[in-house]
Scaffold this motif. Sequence first.
Motif, mmCIF file in Angstrom:
data_model
loop_
_atom_site.group_PDB
_atom_site.id
_atom_site.type_symbol
_atom_site.label_atom_id
_atom_site.label_comp_id
_atom_site.label_asym_id
_atom_site.label_seq_id
_atom_site.Cartn_x
_atom_site.Cartn_y
_atom_site.Cartn_z
ATOM 1 N N GLY A 32 22.244 -19.436 47.551
ATOM 2 C CA GLY A 32 23.146 -19.439 46.142
ATOM 3 C C GLY A 32 24.454 -19.606 45.924
ATOM 4 O O GLY A 32 25.118 -20.194 44.475
ATOM 5 N N ARG A 33 24.648 -20.078 46.948
ATOM 6 C CA ARG A 33 26.370 -20.726 47.583
ATOM 7 C C ARG A 33 26.441 -22.429 46.801
ATOM 8 O O ARG A 33 25.610 -22.717 47.344
ATOM 9 N N THR A 34 27.699 -22.218 46.670
ATOM 10 C CA THR A 34 27.806 -23.475 46.101
ATOM 11 C C THR A 34 28.842 -24.777 46.736
ATOM 12 O O THR A 34 28.524 -25.813 46.854
ATOM 13 N N SER A 35 28.604 -24.418 47.929
ATOM 14 C CA SER A 35 29.643 -24.564 49.755
ATOM 15 C C SER A 35 29.564 -23.492 50.211
ATOM 16 O O SER A 35 29.110 -22.802 50.178
ATOM 17 N N VAL A 36 29.512 -24.064 51.292
ATOM 18 C CA VAL A 36 29.697 -23.637 52.686
ATOM 19 C C VAL A 36 30.886 -24.406 54.271
ATOM 20 O O VAL A 36 31.890 -25.587 53.916
ATOM 21 N N ALA A 37 31.500 -23.133 54.489
ATOM 22 C CA ALA A 37 32.994 -23.253 54.697
ATOM 23 C C ALA A 37 32.913 -22.961 56.524
ATOM 24 O O ALA A 37 32.088 -21.686 56.462
ATOM 25 N N GLN A 38 32.569 -23.903 57.299
ATOM 26 C CA GLN A 38 32.542 -23.722 58.263
ATOM 27 C C GLN A 38 34.184 -23.647 59.006
ATOM 28 O O GLN A 38 34.649 -24.623 59.102
ATOM 29 N N ILE A 39 34.302 -22.163 59.395
ATOM 30 C CA ILE A 39 35.845 -22.070 59.974
ATOM 31 C C ILE A 39 35.577 -21.948 61.638
ATOM 32 O O ILE A 39 34.757 -21.083 62.488
ATOM 33 N N ARG A 40 36.666 -22.506 62.269
ATOM 34 C CA ARG A 40 36.783 -22.226 63.996
ATOM 35 C C ARG A 40 38.127 -22.507 64.327
ATOM 36 O O ARG A 40 38.679 -23.400 64.204
ATOM 37 N N ARG A 41 38.454 -21.227 64.967
ATOM 38 C CA ARG A 41 39.723 -21.413 65.798
ATOM 39 C C ARG A 41 39.068 -21.655 67.376
ATOM 40 O O ARG A 41 38.498 -20.847 68.056
ATOM 41 N N GLY A 42 40.498 -22.103 68.226
ATOM 42 C CA GLY A 42 40.341 -22.472 69.589
ATOM 43 C C GLY A 42 38.597 -23.255 69.979
ATOM 44 O O GLY A 42 38.490 -22.995 70.767
#
Length: 302
Positions: free
Chosen positions: A276-286
């Motif tokens: 049901g989300r309207t967006s997808v945020a992929q976050i990576r550090r390093g």
Amino acid sequence: MSFERSIRRSSEEFSSALRDAINARGLSLARLHEMLRSRGNGVSMATLSYWRSGRRRPEGVQSLAAIAEIERLLHLAPGELTARLGATNRTGPVGPNQFPMNEQELERSVRDAFAALGAEYPDTARELTTHSVTDVDAAGNVAHCQTRSIVQSTVGTVSSIPFLELTPGEPTPAPIITAIAGGRIAARYSHPNGEVHGVLFELDSPLAAPDTTIVEWAVDYPPGYPPQRETGHAVAMKCRELLVWTRFHPDAIPDHVTERVDNPQGTTTTTTEIGGRTSVAQIRRGFGPGALSLSWSYDDGR
């Protein structure tokens, strides 16, 4: 004052303050070295001598920890010595510079693109922080992608940076790449195989290592461009933070999304419901070297 002169001046101030503090306590350098060792700090006698003479300056994590201990041993206020070091001329941990995917044929095409754009391969600029935002239209296809990046020169002086769009296995016409801030498009190139398109982004001013600047660019697609249901970003050196944010039109929320992570060793994929989300945020550090991407699909066959 130039960066190099600033570094030299702060190094001189540090070494002078260190010498004065050691002399004020009536210690020999050998005794200070012995005291540090007894507290578990393995900095060498030669290194201490270099610091005191000004021939070198402490910069790494272990070295700065030694300086903090020296401040305690010499009864100095916390930060009295480290504050004199000022800026650093280190780039920080850079890591290997590698093609982000295990795709030899694609890398050859990328090398061709760099050569045609007049750029050195591999690129010596790295992305410290990159935020890439993709908007998906009502038909479920990529409509627009905008990327903002803090870039750093790791070696010498950088005056321009190549930015490429890759569509492995899918020949396409050239997308429309535009500069938004931080520079201008100085050259464009499309590989004959149609899988690599790119630009040479000329910076507003040359970037000397280890300085940074911010650049921003956008990608749009001309009429007749094949529908795209995948987006992502690749880095050839380790990136402190990478964000790939995909925003869907309210009429085109996908039923399934698949995250893909490529690196020089191989590929991993993870499929999930969007919930049901309207967006997808992929976050990576390093993250990196590697490519982080997202693809999506619909149960209604669109």
